[in-house]
Design a protein around this motif. Sequence first.
Motif, PDB file in Angstrom:
ATOM      1  N   ASN A  19      98.992   4.186  -4.705  1.00 20.76           N
ATOM      2  CA  ASN A  19      98.905   4.558  -6.308  1.00 20.76           C
ATOM      3  C   ASN A  19     100.132   5.308  -6.811  1.00 20.76           C
ATOM      4  O   ASN A  19     100.711   5.199  -7.936  1.00 20.76           O
ATOM      5  N   TYR A  20     100.686   5.969  -5.849  1.00 24.55           N
ATOM      6  CA  TYR A  20     101.938   6.766  -6.204  1.00 24.55           C
ATOM      7  C   TYR A  20     103.058   5.796  -6.521  1.00 24.55           C
ATOM      8  O   TYR A  20     103.778   6.001  -7.446  1.00 24.55           O
ATOM      9  N   PHE A  21     103.316   4.753  -5.850  1.00 21.88           N
ATOM     10  CA  PHE A  21     104.379   3.938  -6.027  1.00 21.88           C
ATOM     11  C   PHE A  21     104.178   2.967  -7.186  1.00 21.88           C
ATOM     12  O   PHE A  21     104.914   2.639  -7.966  1.00 21.88           O
ATOM     13  N   LEU A  22     102.931   2.596  -7.470  1.00 20.77           N
ATOM     14  CA  LEU A  22     102.409   2.086  -8.686  1.00 20.77           C
ATOM     15  C   LEU A  22     102.841   2.796  -9.823  1.00 20.77           C
ATOM     16  O   LEU A  22     103.240   2.061 -10.883  1.00 20.77           O
ATOM     17  N   SER A  23     102.516   3.976  -9.805  1.00 18.38           N
ATOM     18  CA  SER A  23     102.826   4.811 -10.995  1.00 18.38           C
ATOM     19  C   SER A  23     104.144   4.919 -11.350  1.00 18.38           C
ATOM     20  O   SER A  23     104.599   4.974 -12.255  1.00 18.38           O
ATOM     21  N   LEU A  24     104.993   5.328  -9.916  1.00 18.75           N
ATOM     22  CA  LEU A  24     106.487   5.321 -10.386  1.00 18.75           C
ATOM     23  C   LEU A  24     107.141   3.928 -10.860  1.00 18.75           C
ATOM     24  O   LEU A  24     107.917   4.133 -11.881  1.00 18.75           O
ATOM     25  N   LEU A  25     106.724   2.823 -10.405  1.00 17.29           N
ATOM     26  CA  LEU A  25     107.141   1.698 -10.598  1.00 17.29           C
ATOM     27  C   LEU A  25     106.727   1.433 -12.234  1.00 17.29           C
ATOM     28  O   LEU A  25     107.537   0.663 -12.969  1.00 17.29           O
ATOM     29  N   SER A  26     105.590   1.597 -12.706  1.00 17.93           N
ATOM     30  CA  SER A  26     105.134   1.602 -14.027  1.00 17.93           C
ATOM     31  C   SER A  26     105.802   2.308 -14.905  1.00 17.93           C
ATOM     32  O   SER A  26     106.332   1.781 -16.065  1.00 17.93           O
ATOM     33  N   ALA A  27     106.091   3.658 -14.534  1.00 18.94           N
ATOM     34  CA  ALA A  27     107.036   4.499 -15.358  1.00 18.94           C
ATOM     35  C   ALA A  27     108.489   3.917 -15.535  1.00 18.94           C
ATOM     36  O   ALA A  27     109.144   3.621 -16.594  1.00 18.94           O
ATOM     37  N   LEU A  28     109.108   3.419 -14.336  1.00 16.87           N
ATOM     38  CA  LEU A  28     110.297   2.930 -14.391  1.00 16.87           C
ATOM     39  C   LEU A  28     110.687   1.592 -15.129  1.00 16.87           C
ATOM     40  O   LEU A  28     111.657   1.326 -15.775  1.00 16.87           O
ATOM     41  N   GLN A  30     108.570   0.659 -17.987  1.00  9.99           N
ATOM     42  CA  GLN A  30     108.647   1.001 -19.150  1.00  9.99           C
ATOM     43  C   GLN A  30     109.637   1.879 -19.657  1.00  9.99           C
ATOM     44  O   GLN A  30     109.882   1.473 -20.817  1.00  9.99           O
ATOM     45  N   TYR A  31     110.235   2.879 -18.685  1.00  9.63           N
ATOM     46  CA  TYR A  31     111.596   3.412 -19.390  1.00  9.63           C
ATOM     47  C   TYR A  31     112.676   3.155 -18.209  1.00  9.63           C
ATOM     48  O   TYR A  31     113.074   3.700 -17.452  1.00  9.63           O
ATOM     49  N   PRO A  32     113.355   1.944 -18.500  1.00  7.48           N
ATOM     50  CA  PRO A  32     114.524   1.620 -17.807  1.00  7.48           C
ATOM     51  C   PRO A  32     115.549   2.542 -17.712  1.00  7.48           C
ATOM     52  O   PRO A  32     116.129   3.022 -19.064  1.00  7.48           O
ATOM     53  N   HIS A  33     116.637   2.401 -17.016  1.00  7.53           N
ATOM     54  CA  HIS A  33     117.897   3.189 -17.178  1.00  7.53           C
ATOM     55  C   HIS A  33     118.975   2.201 -17.375  1.00  7.53           C
ATOM     56  O   HIS A  33     118.710   1.144 -16.435  1.00  7.53           O
ATOM     57  N   PRO A  34     119.878   2.431 -18.193  1.00  9.27           N
ATOM     58  CA  PRO A  34     121.060   1.358 -18.290  1.00  9.27           C
ATOM     59  C   PRO A  34     122.131   1.401 -17.295  1.00  9.27           C
ATOM     60  O   PRO A  34     122.498   0.085 -17.318  1.00  9.27           O
ATOM     61  N   GLU A  35     121.831   2.273 -16.353  1.00  9.30           N
ATOM     62  CA  GLU A  35     122.819   1.975 -15.152  1.00  9.30           C
ATOM     63  C   GLU A  35     122.073   1.927 -13.860  1.00  9.30           C
ATOM     64  O   GLU A  35     122.939   1.830 -12.893  1.00  9.30           O
ATOM     65  N   GLN A  36     120.980   1.657 -13.795  1.00  8.48           N
ATOM     66  CA  GLN A  36     120.223   1.613 -12.278  1.00  8.48           C
ATOM     67  C   GLN A  36     119.237   0.513 -12.565  1.00  8.48           C
ATOM     68  O   GLN A  36     118.642   0.031 -13.194  1.00  8.48           O
ATOM     69  N   GLU A  37     119.150  -0.143 -11.322  1.00  6.89           N
ATOM     70  CA  GLU A  37     118.335  -1.461 -10.940  1.00  6.89           C
ATOM     71  C   GLU A  37     117.915  -1.082  -9.654  1.00  6.89           C
ATOM     72  O   GLU A  37     118.455  -0.587  -8.545  1.00  6.89           O
ATOM     73  N   TYR A  38     116.609  -1.508  -9.561  1.00  8.81           N
ATOM     74  CA  TYR A  38     115.545  -0.925  -8.374  1.00  8.81           C
ATOM     75  C   TYR A  38     115.210  -2.220  -7.568  1.00  8.81           C
ATOM     76  O   TYR A  38     114.579  -3.275  -8.136  1.00  8.81           O
ATOM     77  N   ARG A  53     109.744  -6.068 -15.394  1.00 10.79           N
ATOM     78  CA  ARG A  53     110.857  -6.523 -16.082  1.00 10.79           C
ATOM     79  C   ARG A  53     111.823  -6.659 -15.037  1.00 10.79           C
ATOM     80  O   ARG A  53     111.925  -6.234 -13.970  1.00 10.79           O
ATOM     81  N   PRO A  54     113.162  -7.277 -15.496  1.00  6.79           N
ATOM     82  CA  PRO A  54     114.089  -7.889 -14.532  1.00  6.79           C
ATOM     83  C   PRO A  54     114.842  -6.796 -13.648  1.00  6.79           C
ATOM     84  O   PRO A  54     115.435  -7.055 -12.583  1.00  6.79           O
ATOM     85  N   HIS A  55     114.786  -5.660 -14.289  1.00  6.28           N
ATOM     86  CA  HIS A  55     115.548  -4.477 -13.452  1.00  6.28           C
ATOM     87  C   HIS A  55     114.704  -3.968 -12.354  1.00  6.28           C
ATOM     88  O   HIS A  55     115.344  -3.173 -11.495  1.00  6.28           O
ATOM     89  N   ILE A  56     113.479  -4.312 -12.036  1.00  8.37           N
ATOM     90  CA  ILE A  56     112.778  -4.191 -10.837  1.00  8.37           C
ATOM     91  C   ILE A  56     112.563  -5.483 -10.263  1.00  8.37           C
ATOM     92  O   ILE A  56     112.062  -6.225 -10.575  1.00  8.37           O
ATOM     93  N   ASN A  57     113.012  -5.304  -8.799  1.00 11.09           N
ATOM     94  CA  ASN A  57     112.854  -6.365  -7.854  1.00 11.09           C
ATOM     95  C   ASN A  57     111.985  -5.946  -6.838  1.00 11.09           C
ATOM     96  O   ASN A  57     112.316  -4.931  -6.165  1.00 11.09           O
ATOM     97  N   ILE A  58     111.279  -6.945  -6.580  1.00  7.88           N
ATOM     98  CA  ILE A  58     110.163  -6.808  -5.417  1.00  7.88           C
ATOM     99  C   ILE A  58     110.430  -7.609  -4.348  1.00  7.88           C
ATOM    100  O   ILE A  58     110.374  -8.666  -4.452  1.00  7.88           O
TER     101      ILE A  58
END
Length: 382
Positions: A19-28, A30-38, A53-58
């Motif tokens: 649940n912690y990581f689902l929470s973190l990824l959900s927040a990231l 919704q609120y992307p950083h222009p210079e960070q890709e995960y 969204r494309p800035h999060i890669n599983i």
Amino acid sequence: MKKIGICVIVNEGWFGGINYFLSLLSALNQYPHPEQEYYVLTNRSDIFNQGYRPHINIIQCDYLADNSERIRKLCRHFKTNIKLAYYARRHKLDLITHAIPGKRFLPPTVYWMPDFQHCHLPALFSEAELRGRDQSMEMVAERSGHLLLSSESAESDFRRFYPAYQSVQTHVLRFVPYIQEEDLAYQQQVLEQSQVEEDFFYLPNQFWVHKNHAVVVDALLQLPPEIKVMCTGSLNDYRNAVHIEQLLQRIKELGLEERFIVLGLVERDKMMSLMAQALAVINPSLFEGWSTTVEESKYTGKKIILSDLAVHREQAPADAVYFSPQDPSALAAAMLHIWQERNDERQRAVSRFTQARINLADNRALFAEKYQAIVSALLQQV
């Protein structure tokens, strides 16, 4: 664009961590950083199927779960998690969070220590577990100098129990829970009902010894027979296999089967439904790091009865009632007071929920921004 690895090795029964990581990824997400890709490096990519969204890669990383003797020997020899190093090099990562730092082959790596339960309640841990956790802190100090924590209470514990590592820089990242919009909509629907089917208290904790279900059983003995508690959570405690058997036997001997109702592990939608319908939520735990139960209750506007722990005070749910976790009489008194005022309590829940929805939106944004700020600061030190 900086590539940030987030290491998520899923073990059976690790629901709070998931649940912690689902929470973190959900927040990231919704609120992307222009210079960070995960890049989420995990052995269970099926869990992270939220359509990010494309800035999060599983990334499915089968080797991460390889604990063969050969791999363990290589990790010890190189003083590095070579499995993680393989994926870090493959995806050209600039930084990794939530993983043990290595001496070789890894980019800068920041470890996440959820809590220091082993320092407060060492009797619940094996010698190997205690030694392993202490070694993790030693590796953090030697190889990274940075530690990610979930609460100021945990930060205080780190300074208290590991005074030799004063040079380690701590980063407190309080997580905000992953609560879906349909859960909030259902809570709103329940609050708008003029009557509920029945009033009950809800205890959604795993049945581990330190979760302290026994104090609730003792409290029920002091309360009117119409008061009952619904319980959900995994029945397995790998540190004490007979705990649930002993608890269920005692409930039966006391004739409380119809008042302390154990549902076991349920689907998340069922859990959130019970939370929405409950008169109040109870968390009697002897120890917490940053309680998911409290956070989910807090952001759905529930009345909460909490064991009087520093971290529970830090989480600060509105109108919370605190009691000593060793005092069933104090818990019984709190439950009885809420029960006697249950009609008024249902009305107060409406205003709590209204404010909680605002707080949830604001704090989800802060959760993402805080993580991104920590990552940016660490990258500047590389």
